[in-house]
Design a protein around this motif. Sequence first.
Motif, short mmCIF file in Angstrom:
data_model
loop_
_atom_site.label_atom_id
_atom_site.label_comp_id
_atom_site.label_asym_id
_atom_site.label_seq_id
_atom_site.Cartn_x
_atom_site.Cartn_y
_atom_site.Cartn_z
N HIS A 1 -2.33 -6.72 7.85
CA HIS A 1 -1.90 -6.47 6.47
C HIS A 1 -2.98 -6.96 5.51
O HIS A 1 -3.74 -7.87 5.84
N GLU B 1 -5.02 0.84 3.43
CA GLU B 1 -4.58 -0.31 4.22
C GLU B 1 -4.60 0.04 5.70
O GLU B 1 -4.95 -0.78 6.55
N HIS C 1 0.83 -1.21 0.00
CA HIS C 1 0.00 0.00 0.00
C HIS C 1 0.86 1.25 0.00
O HIS C 1 2.07 1.18 0.30
N GLY D 1 4.48 0.19 3.70
CA GLY D 1 3.71 0.27 2.47
C GLY D 1 4.61 0.50 1.27
O GLY D 1 4.83 -0.42 0.47
#
Length: 407
Positions: A355, A126, A82, A94
């Motif tokens: 996650h 996320e 992300h 991310g």
Amino acid sequence: VTEASTGTVSGLIAEIADTGTDAVRGGYSRPVFSTAELELRSWFVDRAEQQGLEVETDRNGLIWAWDAPGEARDGAIVTGSHLDSVPGGGAFDGPLGVASALVAFDLISQRRISGRPRAIVVFPEEEGSRFGLACLGSQLMTGAVTAERALALKDVDGTTFAEASAGAGLDPARMGADPEALARIHTFIELHVEQGRGLIDLDRPVAVASSIIGHGRWRIVITGEGNHAGATQMADRRDPMVAAAHVVVAVQSLARRTPHARATVGRLTPTPGGTNVIASRVEVWLDVRHPDDTVVHALLEQIRQAATRAAADEGCGVVLFEESYSATVDFDPLLRDDLVDVLSHAPVLATGAGHDAGVLKEHVRTGMLFVRNPTGVSHSPHEYVEDVDAEAGAAALADCLERLIAQ
Ligand SMILES: [Zn+2]
């Protein structure tokens, strides 16, 4: 088409070093569909296209960058992460997984590996830091959250997820479970900066994930009586902020008495929130984690009782709402062993952080890699990855993907 070499992970991270910096908190604030996050999304699209990947954004706002010989996209090996962050987050949570995926795809294409189609995916929201629900993109795709619930979520300014999505060029009417997108994934691997000290203690750069420890978020709403800070006698108050303070302390002491538990109050929201006003209401946001789900619920029950006592002592009311709960996720053990084998006996670690891989795991074969974080700190500007470890992570990801593509 000339395809430029992507270079290094640290080079890619440096390209986005000025995007979404937070002058107040330090680090980065890149909430989903903010100017900063949209800039990162277009940076990724440009980078992927320069690498010759074919980019598409699906109806839930997930960006896919395909390397699909013959355009066949079934049975794909997918990696990614992300680009959004928590408020005042670090540079790597991310983006490290996204940048490593770009570099790994570059390495794979140099090696001229043939086999399964592959893609890099970028998930929106996320962190759940704007709309309060973590892994919103993957939860929408898999149907773990309904479009109806997601679209109605509001940020602190009252903007709905529907409005923010429309602002980002998506069509809210088309959002929701996407079984076709999901069905294309054969295996998903997410590379992530480690959110802990496991690799520091082991003196290794890269680990394979065993599991994501169960975690949940609860909102404890304490209601009292709003009044004037100067005109109201101390004896006449029903102050929910005082009750909230007792709850914060109780959460710490109860969690300390529960081996391996982690419980945190990271956010208090008073209403109306004025310096010279006794609050009428305080929302206490609680995060509880433990590998054993029964322990999570037992600890939560103790916290509920402590909150009830603390509120009663102040003449306040209290209600506890479960905002989200994810049970402990064990990643595919055969895939895990495969990855350990490819990476010459990389260590295996559990993580206390959630996650998108944990959401996908319910539907497709899923694994994760962690890269050493020399501070052990995450969701903070102090989160860090050494350049040499970042490149080792991308090389490890390329080796794992190569094995999976050829299978
Ligand atoms: Zn993350």
